[in-house]
Design an enzyme around this catalytic site. Structure first.
Site, PDB file in Angstrom:
ATOM      1  N   ARG A 105       1.004  -1.039   0.291  1.00 26.99           N
ATOM      2  CA  ARG A 105      -0.032  -0.052   0.111  1.00 26.99           C
ATOM      3  C   ARG A 105       0.694   1.050   0.025  1.00 26.99           C
ATOM      4  O   ARG A 105       2.012   1.291   0.596  1.00 26.99           O
ATOM      5  CB  ARG A 105      -0.782   0.159   1.277  1.00 26.99           C
ATOM      6  CG  ARG A 105      -1.805  -1.067   1.449  1.00 26.99           C
ATOM      7  CD  ARG A 105      -2.735  -1.236   0.503  1.00 26.99           C
ATOM      8  NE  ARG A 105      -3.646  -2.328   0.570  1.00 26.99           N
ATOM      9  CZ  ARG A 105      -4.790  -2.758  -0.051  1.00 26.99           C
ATOM     10  NH1 ARG A 105      -5.238  -1.866  -1.101  1.00 26.99           N
ATOM     11  NH2 ARG A 105      -5.546  -3.681   0.176  1.00 26.99           N
ATOM     12  N   HIS A 123      12.668  -3.407  -1.607  1.00 25.83           N
ATOM     13  CA  HIS A 123      12.276  -3.364  -2.721  1.00 25.83           C
ATOM     14  C   HIS A 123      13.000  -4.528  -3.516  1.00 25.83           C
ATOM     15  O   HIS A 123      14.479  -4.039  -3.580  1.00 25.83           O
ATOM     16  CB  HIS A 123      12.053  -1.953  -3.451  1.00 25.83           C
ATOM     17  CG  HIS A 123      11.619  -1.887  -4.681  1.00 25.83           C
ATOM     18  ND1 HIS A 123      10.085  -1.873  -4.736  1.00 25.83           N
ATOM     19  CD2 HIS A 123      11.926  -1.793  -5.857  1.00 25.83           C
ATOM     20  CE1 HIS A 123       9.905  -2.006  -6.072  1.00 25.83           C
ATOM     21  NE2 HIS A 123      10.789  -1.806  -6.821  1.00 25.83           N
TER      22      HIS A 123
HETATM   23  C1  GAR Z   1       9.359  -8.772  -1.286  1.00 26.08           C
HETATM   24  O1  GAR Z   1       9.980  -9.174  -2.721  1.00 26.08           O
HETATM   25  C2  GAR Z   1       9.463  -7.274  -1.291  1.00 26.08           C
HETATM   26  O2  GAR Z   1      10.411  -6.725  -1.836  1.00 26.08           O
HETATM   27  C3  GAR Z   1       8.379  -7.008  -2.340  1.00 26.08           C
HETATM   28  O3  GAR Z   1       7.151  -7.966  -1.967  1.00 26.08           O
HETATM   29  C4  GAR Z   1       7.966  -9.127  -1.638  1.00 26.08           C
HETATM   30  C5  GAR Z   1       7.257  -9.473  -0.266  1.00 26.08           C
HETATM   31  O4  GAR Z   1       7.709 -10.668   0.459  1.00 26.08           O
HETATM   32  N1  GAR Z   1       7.800  -5.716  -1.849  1.00 26.08           N
HETATM   33  C6  GAR Z   1       7.570  -4.814  -3.116  1.00 26.08           C
HETATM   34  O5  GAR Z   1       7.514  -5.229  -4.187  1.00 26.08           O
HETATM   35  C7  GAR Z   1       7.286  -3.299  -2.656  1.00 26.08           C
HETATM   36  N2  GAR Z   1       7.322  -2.522  -3.663  1.00 26.08           N
HETATM   37  P1  GAR Z   1       7.535 -11.056   1.703  1.00 26.08           P
HETATM   38  O6  GAR Z   1       6.226 -11.028   1.954  1.00 26.08           O
HETATM   39  O7  GAR Z   1       7.952 -12.779   1.697  1.00 26.08           O
HETATM   40  O8  GAR Z   1       8.632 -10.225   2.475  1.00 26.08           O
END
Ligand code: GAR
Length: 216
Positions: A105, A123
């Protein structure tokens, strides 16, 4: 060139009180929780907040007996109401620093302004390349040979805040988004833990948008 601002050492009296905001799987949350538990980070996760009641990360918090709350984005009529609920949860736990960990979000400029240099995000790309959603697919579509992971402070933009740490990850021929994401994920975990430790140790300075750590 702005005058540098130097931050105290440590940044907060240890253990710093962390909130981790998640939306899904919660593997970055787990990496931070593990580092807090084994003394790798001088902090305690006092609260996990998910905007999504079905987030797998909520079960991981429960297993670790870390208090978890749902601020269900769908249950509130608008962003202001959602963020008021989120703020109340954070303030009730006297949170020092917020770690976004797969929190999908966008926080408002007003919310972010209440926590200047006190919100971190991870990120899955080398920012400023490929901000926003599906960073790994964006990297493949662009044809880059190297991508990676970035930890940054959160400002009012999307993935635009001052960079704290980065690590590169190669793209292999034949990668699909899933394979690339799987190669980046453990790097995210390591970079996030190391970045959070350095931020909490304090003594770093920020000049414009450049963050410098002691000895670097
Ligand atoms: C991770 O790869 C994080 O970097 C990405 O979502 C994934 C969550 O994994 N976040 C984004 O893309 C934010 N822009 P997780 O729930 O296993 O930590």
């Amino acid at each position: 060139m702005n005058d540098p601002v130097v931050f105290p050492r440590p940044l907060f009296p240890p253990p710093a009180r962390l909130a981790v905001l998640i939306s899904g799987r919660g593997s970055n949350f787990e990496a931070l929780a593990e580092a807090c538990a084994n003394g790798g980070i001088p902090a305690k996760i006092v609260l996990v907040v998910s905007d999504n009641p079905a987030a797998e990360g909520l079960r991981k918090a429960e297993k670790r007996e870390i208090p978890a709350r749902v601020v269900d984005w769908a249950a509130w009529p608008n962003r202001q109401a959602r963020e008021t609920a989120l703020l109340a949860a954070l303030e009730a736990e006297a949170v020092d620093l917020i770690c976004l960990a797969g929190f999908m979000r966008i926080l408002s400029a007003a919310f972010v302004a209440r926590w200047p240099l006190r919100i971190l995000n991870v990120h899955p790309s080398l920012l400023p390349s490929f901000p926003g959603l599906q960073a790994q697919a964006q990297a493949l579509d662009y044809g880059v040979r190297l991508t990676g992971a970035t930890v940054h402070f959160v400002d009012a933009g999307t993935d635009t805040g001052p960079i704290v740490a980065q690590a590169a990850v190669p793209v292999h021929p034949g990668d699909d988004a899933q394979a690339l994401a799987a190669r980046i994920l453990p790097v995210e975990h390591a970079v996030y833990v190391a970045a959070l430790r350095r931020v909490l140790e304090g003594g770093w300075r920020i000049s414009g948008r450049t963050v410098r750590f002691p000895g670097s």
